[in-house]
Design an enzyme around this catalytic site. Structure first.
Site, PDB file in Angstrom:
ATOM      1  CB  SER A   1      -0.874   0.042   1.240  1.00  0.00           C
ATOM      2  OG  SER A   1      -1.762  -1.034   1.252  1.00  0.00           O
TER       3      SER A   1
ATOM      4  CD  GLU B   1      -3.938 -14.938   4.430  1.00  0.00           C
ATOM      5  OE1 GLU B   1      -4.770 -14.148   4.861  1.00  0.00           O
ATOM      6  OE2 GLU B   1      -3.524 -14.873   3.249  1.00  0.00           O
TER       7      GLU B   1
ATOM      8  CD  GLU C   1     -16.456   0.209   3.103  1.00  0.00           C
ATOM      9  OE1 GLU C   1     -15.311  -0.234   3.347  1.00  0.00           O
ATOM     10  OE2 GLU C   1     -17.241   0.541   4.003  1.00  0.00           O
TER      11      GLU C   1
END
Lengths: 393, 339
Positions: free
Chosen positions: A127, A242, A371
């Site tokens: 990110s 995972e 979302e």
């Protein structure tokens, strides 16, 4: 021996090992983040030695080569015994392993995988401040100069990067064509010159995440995973390996922690209050449902009938149940929970409901926000059309 | 051994998704022919001895098409007869009931008591009494079959908002039960009543989630087809997210449905709490379905309202939601205290 007998034998083996080796008093030993990290390192080393740390690794590794059903048994027992979850080594044993094992070179496998078992830890550099849910728009730039990439940019929300030895790094090597096509996957040494790590202070007093600043950092071309420009595909292939197990384990841990709310109900003498009993009953059913869907998901994966979007349903179900659980605890706790005291790091149960409540948000936001999961469910499972892509101010 | 998926396929073939509220009398005949009613009784009583998950699958699929056939009360009555250790001609009763001779029963609510050996009851929730020969009546300490044409037994059809089921009010005015029609007495009767309440809850939960799935499909299809602002409504994220939430709730509740259907240790409270969860999910799905359909969802010609009315009836049947939530909370407290 039948498969079921094997599983029961494994369960007995793990259980008896845990009876001897379960880390006693680990919550009290995890009151600061540094102590928590130490507890994590010790526990991981012990599990590696016992052969229970990396059941999902391939069979050539000691303790590896276990099927999903066996992995499930191990996680169930770890949860049942209330052991610390393996958080510090999570990115290493799951993401780093999957990435390097599936897409890495022989030299990378040799160099990095055994070191993970010796305690080397990895973080994720994915990110960026302007690339969160829209990860593919990442801008951290890498230029190939000779046989080295020179990297400049910033990463954020990297879990425990301040303790990591190495980083799984996504960089932009090209701005041409679709944004996914210009992304390259690199393995970076966190001690390399030009790497600065700055922990992020969270609302509950944790520093679980960090920012990573990259200033002319050099990474050799031999540290690339896959071809230049193939980074997106590498990341996609290894990112969600995972999810099912983690959420199964977490759901059962939450079910096992319901006694904490029962304790509050008794402490505040609300056991005959129909309103509270209703809220409590509703919550228990909601958590049971989260456990059931996590189980069903794993079973479907084992039987090869997982559907697109199923993993998102499991995540959103768990995270909403967790929010409801910690909110009920917080409401019942009243003023007591508003006093700030020592908390346990890295656990569902910090010892303070306000901290638990704030922690619960992590699951509706991190790992693909609620979302984003809704988009996945709507577009891939319900096959509702995507929005038009081109949009300008 | 019959696989669940085979049952599901057979049900979907017999009752296709595009034919909602199929004709009751024809459905009923077809179900008896297909052997659905005999799935639960053990083999030694002439049944197939299938588990609770098999009947759950049937109720789920019938919920999907808003079936009007009285399979739910019939299965409860057959369960009761199979469990009886005092009913004369038990095998004969099971055979008749499994081949389509309807015995109905109340799906909750009302009152019933035993006074001086006679039953007085007001049962406002009895399906298809017009088709049935007997009604299975529960009073504390007694479970018995009562012929619907007996003296002092009245049945009167009720006008319901939900037209996918036909409900009757059955009243018994000091009816002395026929000794040969007694199913259970004393503690055995109370235990049977409790077990059947669990079965009723499980069946209603399945009905709810079958219907909720169908209502989501209906809504998503509508949103894909209906265009406004030069694009399908299904493209708007605000609607996509609502549909995703509906799907998430239904899929999770379904996981709990199958887990509890397959768990012989699930208590009556577990099943009542499951029914409540399922009915509340169904309620939410159908509320949202109507809202997202817009004006057409409020018209009689569209199918949306059929689901909403059934959802609300299911919510009210088999015990009130608040009571089940409370019971689940009480049970969890006791379990934790004794753990």
């Amino acid at each position: 021996m039948s498969e079921q007998t094997d599983l029961e034998a494994l369960r007995a083996e793990v259980r008896s090992w845990l009876a001897e080796n379960k880390p006693a008093g680990w919550r009290d030993l995890s009151r600061t983040q540094d102590d928590f990290v130490k507890t994590q390192r010790d526990w991981f080393a012990k599990l590696v030695k016992a052969g229970f740390a990396i059941p999902h690794w391939t069979a050539e590794w000691p303790g590896g080569g276990r099927g999903l059903a066996e992995q499930k048994v191990i996680y169930e027992e770890l949860a049942e015994a209330d052991c610390p979850r393996l958080l510090l080594s999570f990115a290493s044993t799951y993401h780093a392993f999957a990435t390097i094992n599936e897409c890495g070179t022989e030299a990378q496998k040799k160099r990095y995988l055994p070191a993970i078992l010796e305690g080397e830890t990895w973080c994720q550099g994915f990110s960026e401040p302007n690339a969160g849910s829209d990860l593919a728009s990442l801008k951290c730039k890498a230029e190939l100069k000779g046989d080295k990439y020179v990297i400049n940019g910033q990463k954020i929300w990297s879990t425990m990067a301040q303790y990591a030895d190495r980083c799984l790094l996504l960089v932009r090597t090209s701005s041409d064509g679709p944004k996914q096509a210009g992304i390259t996957y690199l393995l970076m040494d966190m001690k390399a010159p030009g790497v600065t790590v700055s922990p992020i202070n969270q609302i509950q007093g944790d520093e679980e995440f960090a920012e990573i600043f990259l200033d002319d950092v050099e990474v050799g071309v031999e540290e690339r995973v896959g071809e230049e420009g193939a980074g997106w595909a590498v990341a996609q292939a290894t990112l969600s390996s995972e999810r099912g197990l983690t959420l199964m384990e977490l759901s059962y841990r939450m079910r096992g922690a319901v006694w904490r709310i029962a304790e509050l109900i008794r402490k505040h003498q609300r056991a005959e209050d129909p309103g509270i009993l209703r809220d409590f009953g509703k919550l228990v059913t909601q958590i049971d449902s989260a456990c059931a869907i996590a189980d069903t998901f794993l079973e479907n994966r084992m039987n090869g009938i997982e559907r697109l979007g199923d993993a998102s349903i499991v995540k959103n179900t768990y995270s909403r149940a967790l929010r409801a659980y910690s909110l009920l605890g917080l409401r019942l706790g009243g003023l007591d929970e508003q006093y700030r005291g020592p908390i346990t790091f890295g656990d569902l149960n910090t010892g303070n409901w306000m901290a638990d409540f704030m922690n619960s948000y992590a699951w509706t936001i991190a790992g693909g926000s609620e979302e984003v999961q809704r988009n996945i469910i709507a577009e891939r499972m319900l096959e509702m059309p995507r929005e038009p892509k081109n949009w300008t101010f | 051994m019959i696989e669940l998926s085979e049952l599901r396929d057979a049900a979907q073939k017999a009752f296709p998704a595009d034919q909602l509220v199929p004709d009751r009398d024809k459905s009923w005949e077809l179900m008896a022919e297909m052997g659905w009613l005999m799935m639960r009784p053990p083999e030694e009583l002439g049944g197939l001895g299938l588990g609770r998950d098999a009947s759950t699958m049937i109720h789920f699929e019938l919920g999907r098409v808003l079936s009007s056939a009285p399979v739910l009360p019939a299965m409860l009555a057959i369960e009761a007869i199979a469990a009886s250790d005092c009913l004369a001609d038990k095998e004969d009763w099971i055979e008749r009931a499994c081949t389509g001779e309807l015995i109905t029963t109340s799906l909750g609510g009302g009152s019933a008591q035993l006074e001086g050996g006679a039953i007085s009851a007001k049962l406002p929730n009895v399906p298809d009494a017009d088709l049935a020969g007997h009604v299975l009546v529960f009073v504390p300490g007694l479970v018995a079959l009562v012929p619907l044409d007996a003296q002092h037994v009245e049945s009167c059809e009720l006008e319901m908002w939900d037209c996918s089921r036909r409900l009757f009010e059955v009243t018994l005015d000091a009816v002395t039960p026929d000794e040969t029609l007694v199913i259970a007495r004393g503690d055995a009767a109370d235990a049977l009543a409790d077990r059947l309440l669990g079965e009723l809850s499980l069946a209603l939960a399945a009905d709810c989630l079958g219907g909720a799935n169908a209502a989501i499909e209906l809504t998503v299809e509508f949103l894909k087809m209906r265009k406004q602002f030069d694009r399908p409504l299904a493209m708007f994220q605000v609607l996509k997210h609502r549909c995703a939430d509906l799907k998430t709730q239904v899929v999770s509740a379904e996981a709990l449905l199958w887990s509890r259907a397959g768990n012989a240790d699930a208590t009556t409270t577990d099943l009542g709490a499951l029914k409540t969860l399922a009915a509340e999910v169904y309620q939410f799905v159908t509320e949202e379905a109507i809202q997202m359909h817009g004006g057409i969802g409020l018209t009689d010609e569209h199918q949306c309202h059929l689901f909403m009315k059934r959802a609300m009836l299911n919510l009210a049947m088999g015990g009130m939601p608040d009571e089940w939530h409370e019971a689940a909370g009480r049970q969890a407290l006791v379990d934790i205290a004794s753990a």
